[in-house]
Motif scaffolding. Structure first.
Motif, PDB file in Angstrom:
ATOM      1  N   PHE A  47       4.120  -1.259  10.032  1.00 41.59           N
ATOM      2  CA  PHE A  47       5.365  -1.999  10.526  1.00 41.59           C
ATOM      3  C   PHE A  47       4.941  -3.592  10.412  1.00 41.59           C
ATOM      4  O   PHE A  47       4.212  -4.214  11.076  1.00 41.59           O
ATOM      5  N   THR A  48       5.620  -4.230   9.353  1.00 42.17           N
ATOM      6  CA  THR A  48       5.416  -5.507   8.911  1.00 42.17           C
ATOM      7  C   THR A  48       6.221  -6.540   9.380  1.00 42.17           C
ATOM      8  O   THR A  48       6.142  -7.796   9.237  1.00 42.17           O
ATOM      9  N   VAL A  92       4.410   7.757  13.055  1.00 44.08           N
ATOM     10  CA  VAL A  92       3.996   6.966  11.858  1.00 44.08           C
ATOM     11  C   VAL A  92       3.224   5.634  12.547  1.00 44.08           C
ATOM     12  O   VAL A  92       2.371   5.072  12.219  1.00 44.08           O
ATOM     13  N   GLY A  93       3.907   5.110  13.652  1.00 47.35           N
ATOM     14  CA  GLY A  93       3.453   3.896  14.492  1.00 47.35           C
ATOM     15  C   GLY A  93       2.065   4.326  14.934  1.00 47.35           C
ATOM     16  O   GLY A  93       1.132   3.439  14.762  1.00 47.35           O
ATOM     17  N   ILE A  94       1.767   5.296  15.649  1.00 46.62           N
ATOM     18  CA  ILE A  94       0.660   5.879  16.123  1.00 46.62           C
ATOM     19  C   ILE A  94      -0.591   5.837  15.140  1.00 46.62           C
ATOM     20  O   ILE A  94      -1.528   5.456  15.139  1.00 46.62           O
ATOM     21  N   PRO A 136       0.848  -1.370  -0.097  1.00 50.06           N
ATOM     22  CA  PRO A 136      -0.027  -0.041   0.121  1.00 50.06           C
ATOM     23  C   PRO A 136       0.880   1.132  -0.044  1.00 50.06           C
ATOM     24  O   PRO A 136       1.990   1.228   0.621  1.00 50.06           O
ATOM     25  N   TYR A 137       0.510   2.139  -0.520  1.00 52.62           N
ATOM     26  CA  TYR A 137       1.222   3.419  -0.592  1.00 52.62           C
ATOM     27  C   TYR A 137       1.850   4.043   0.529  1.00 52.62           C
ATOM     28  O   TYR A 137       2.858   4.408   0.583  1.00 52.62           O
ATOM     29  N   ILE A 138       0.829   3.963   1.682  1.00 47.83           N
ATOM     30  CA  ILE A 138       1.447   4.458   2.704  1.00 47.83           C
ATOM     31  C   ILE A 138       2.457   3.958   3.427  1.00 47.83           C
ATOM     32  O   ILE A 138       3.417   4.183   4.104  1.00 47.83           O
ATOM     33  N   ASN A 139       2.387   2.569   3.165  1.00 51.47           N
ATOM     34  CA  ASN A 139       3.258   1.351   3.606  1.00 51.47           C
ATOM     35  C   ASN A 139       4.723   1.587   3.092  1.00 51.47           C
ATOM     36  O   ASN A 139       5.907   1.574   3.354  1.00 51.47           O
ATOM     37  N   PHE A 140       4.739   2.181   1.654  1.00 53.60           N
ATOM     38  CA  PHE A 140       5.857   2.516   0.814  1.00 53.60           C
ATOM     39  C   PHE A 140       6.498   3.859   1.159  1.00 53.60           C
ATOM     40  O   PHE A 140       7.590   3.886   1.370  1.00 53.60           O
ATOM     41  N   ILE A 141       5.643   4.692   1.720  1.00 58.65           N
ATOM     42  CA  ILE A 141       6.215   6.169   1.819  1.00 58.65           C
ATOM     43  C   ILE A 141       6.576   6.298   3.297  1.00 58.65           C
ATOM     44  O   ILE A 141       7.429   7.169   3.784  1.00 58.65           O
TER      45      ILE A 141
END
Length: 283
Positions: free
Chosen positions: A154-155, A142-144, A70-75
């Motif tokens: 976070f994977t 980002v984590g929140i 997903p783009y948010i995971n990429f950025i």
């Protein structure tokens, strides 16, 4: 321009001689930072939120996924790396120049048993620390944020290595930044490295779009000349467990390459930057 008359001889290129006095320079800068914590903390926290909203959610609504993410995971990993770049480079250019030229802090420090080499090394060490603080704040934000969306960012558990990656990446960037500070005739000079060095890295280091979409020669240039590329690769690998394929290189090759590249460049520019500062300050 600030000059320090030391031993009456010009500075010569040499391997820096560093002692524990470096920590005194670090401690001085850390003390100033804590006294202005409210001013320093808020921008570091708000900046990633703006980026996440604008790109992760706004632009991400038009981009389903990139390289299976997903783009948010990429950025998200790129935002952590960008915060390191901005924090370190600003600290070791503008802030260091102000301490050296306007506040005359360097003059006072080298009047003690602390050497110019140790002052410069302390500036690099503090720059890396400041960048690590900034990037850790972004990592937390980002984590929140992942708690409010139906998508874990976070994977892998290797994201706990991010502060370590940021610190060593920060040492590299700080050393490069101090080289510009050592040759800067005036403070407006920093417009050049920010426009010609920082801006290209912000957009061409695999931050907002994959490097693999560029022509192969451009991919090679990004790997060789843009330090942020390797920091982004390490950060994305630590958070997502994988990186994109760049210039025909897979994650198994890119991660070790990034580590080796950062270490080598950090050592080279650490030595160069300290010698340039000696050349500037010793007359």
């Amino acid at each position: 321009m600030t000059e320090v008359n030391l031993r009456g001889s010009p500075a010569k290129f040499s391997i820096p001689k560093i002692t524990s006095n470096v920590w005194k320079i670090w401690r001085r800068n850390a003390d100033v930072f804590t006294k202005t914590l409210s001013v320093n903390f808020l921008p570091s926290m708000l900046e990633p939120i703006i980026y996440l909203i604008a790109f992760g959610f706004g632009l991400g609504g038009f981009i389903p996924e990139i390289n299976g993410l997903p783009y948010i995971n990429f950025i998200a990993p790129a935002l952590v790396a960008i915060s390191l770049l901005n924090g370190v480079f600003f600290e070791c250019t503008y802030s260091t120049f102000v301490r050296m030229y306007y506040q005359k802090t360097f003059d006072a420090q080298v009047a003690t048993p602390i050497s110019i080499e140790e002052v410069a090394a302390g500036e690099i060490l503090w720059g890396a620390t400041r960048g690590t603080i900034n990037s850790t704040i972004v990592l937390i934000v980002v984590g929140i944020s992942s708690l409010f969306i139906n998508q874990p960012i976070f994977t892998t558990y290797t994201f706990i290595l991010i502060p370590l990656i940021m610190f060593f990446g920060g040492l590299m960037i700080a050393s490069i930044a101090l080289c510009f500070t050592a040759i800067a005739p005036y403070i407006d000079f920093f417009n050049y490295p920010f426009f010609l060095f920082i801006t290209p890295m912000l957009f061409l280091s695999g931050t907002f779009f994959p490097i693999s979409t560029l022509p192969q020669p451009a991919q090679g240039i990004a790997l060789v000349t843009l330090p942020l590329t390797h920091i982004v690769n390490l950060t994305r690998g630590a958070i997502t467990g994988a990186t994109e394929t760049i210039f025909g290189l897979t994650t198994q090759t890119l991660i070790p390459l990034a580590i080796i590249w950062i270490i080598i460049i950090a050592i080279i520019f650490f030595i160069i930057s300290i010698n340039l500062m000696k050349k500037r300050l010793i007359r």
